[in-house]
Write a protein that holds these residues in place. Structure first.
Motif, PDB file in Angstrom:
ATOM      1  N   VAL A  33     -11.556  59.632  22.731  1.00 61.19           N
ATOM      2  CA  VAL A  33     -12.382  58.666  22.007  1.00 61.19           C
ATOM      3  C   VAL A  33     -13.625  59.362  21.450  1.00 61.19           C
ATOM      4  O   VAL A  33     -14.009  59.145  20.292  1.00 61.19           O
ATOM      5  N   ALA A  34     -14.244  60.212  22.259  1.00 63.37           N
ATOM      6  CA  ALA A  34     -15.432  60.928  21.808  1.00 63.37           C
ATOM      7  C   ALA A  34     -15.115  61.859  20.645  1.00 63.37           C
ATOM      8  O   ALA A  34     -15.895  61.953  19.692  1.00 63.37           O
ATOM      9  N   ASP A  36     -12.914  61.528  18.380  1.00 65.42           N
ATOM     10  CA  ASP A  36     -12.674  60.787  17.147  1.00 65.42           C
ATOM     11  C   ASP A  36     -13.919  60.050  16.668  1.00 65.42           C
ATOM     12  O   ASP A  36     -14.280  60.130  15.498  1.00 65.42           O
ATOM     13  N   GLU A  37     -14.591  59.364  17.569  1.00 68.38           N
ATOM     14  CA  GLU A  37     -15.718  58.517  17.169  1.00 68.38           C
ATOM     15  C   GLU A  37     -17.035  59.266  17.024  1.00 68.38           C
ATOM     16  O   GLU A  37     -17.787  59.011  16.098  1.00 68.38           O
ATOM     17  N   LEU A  38     -17.319  60.156  17.946  1.00 65.83           N
ATOM     18  CA  LEU A  38     -18.631  60.801  17.951  1.00 65.83           C
ATOM     19  C   LEU A  38     -18.658  62.105  17.171  1.00 65.83           C
ATOM     20  O   LEU A  38     -19.635  62.403  16.490  1.00 65.83           O
ATOM     21  N   GLY A  40     -15.874  63.357  15.143  1.00 68.69           N
ATOM     22  CA  GLY A  40     -15.126  63.276  13.890  1.00 68.69           C
ATOM     23  C   GLY A  40     -15.954  62.751  12.739  1.00 68.69           C
ATOM     24  O   GLY A  40     -16.110  63.397  11.716  1.00 68.69           O
ATOM     25  N   GLY A  41     -16.473  61.572  12.901  1.00 66.81           N
ATOM     26  CA  GLY A  41     -17.402  61.016  11.924  1.00 66.81           C
ATOM     27  C   GLY A  41     -16.786  60.481  10.650  1.00 66.81           C
ATOM     28  O   GLY A  41     -17.038  59.363  10.283  1.00 66.81           O
ATOM     29  N   HIS A  48     -10.259  66.653  13.932  1.00 61.09           N
ATOM     30  CA  HIS A  48     -10.814  65.889  15.052  1.00 61.09           C
ATOM     31  C   HIS A  48      -9.871  64.769  15.473  1.00 61.09           C
ATOM     32  O   HIS A  48      -9.772  64.435  16.648  1.00 61.09           O
ATOM     33  N   SER A  49      -9.180  64.204  14.495  1.00 61.01           N
ATOM     34  CA  SER A  49      -8.194  63.165  14.824  1.00 61.01           C
ATOM     35  C   SER A  49      -7.029  63.750  15.608  1.00 61.01           C
ATOM     36  O   SER A  49      -6.525  63.124  16.542  1.00 61.01           O
ATOM     37  N   ALA A  52      -8.256  64.219  19.082  1.00 59.93           N
ATOM     38  CA  ALA A  52      -8.338  62.929  19.771  1.00 59.93           C
ATOM     39  C   ALA A  52      -6.959  62.450  20.193  1.00 59.93           C
ATOM     40  O   ALA A  52      -6.765  62.019  21.338  1.00 59.93           O
TER      41      ALA A  52
END
Length: 109
Positions: A33-34, A36-38, A40-41, A48-49, A52
């Motif tokens: 989750v981090a 992808d969300e934090l 990746g942006g 990053h995906s 994740a």
């Protein structure tokens, strides 16, 4: 052979081991989750995906493997059989190595 109730200490030890595998899976899920969300942006960060998704897939495999391992060990203890081999260790090592390789690609790019 018939089933007998194992010593409660062994049952509790088996549960603690199961919970340790689940904690590891939860940590990998949080890392996914981090990533992808934090980290990746944006929508253009496919690397990053991939990181994740790799973390989430390994976390899922670990949680399923932990449950399977817990049941097999509990069953073996009830029948007084030898404990089954720990194939979940191979899954963990392979998964962490896969995540590490994806991390190397993310850092290089």
């Amino acid at each position: 052979m018939y089933d007998t109730e194992p010593d409660y200490r062994f049952t509790l030890a088996n549960e603690r081991t199961f919970l340790a595998w689940i904690r590891t899976a939860l940590a990998l899920l949080a890392a996914g989750v981090a990533a992808d969300e934090l980290i990746g942006g944006g929508a253009g960060n496919i690397d990053h995906s991939v990181l994740a998704v790799t973390c989430v897939v390994v976390a899922t495999l670990l949680s399923l493997g932990a449950f399977h391992r817990w049941r097999r060990v509990q069953s073996a203890m009830r029948r007084s059989d030898p404990l089954p081999p720990a194939s979940i260790v191979r899954v963990t090592v392979g998964g962490v190595c896969a995540i590490a390789l994806v991390c190397v690609v993310v850092v290089i790019l």
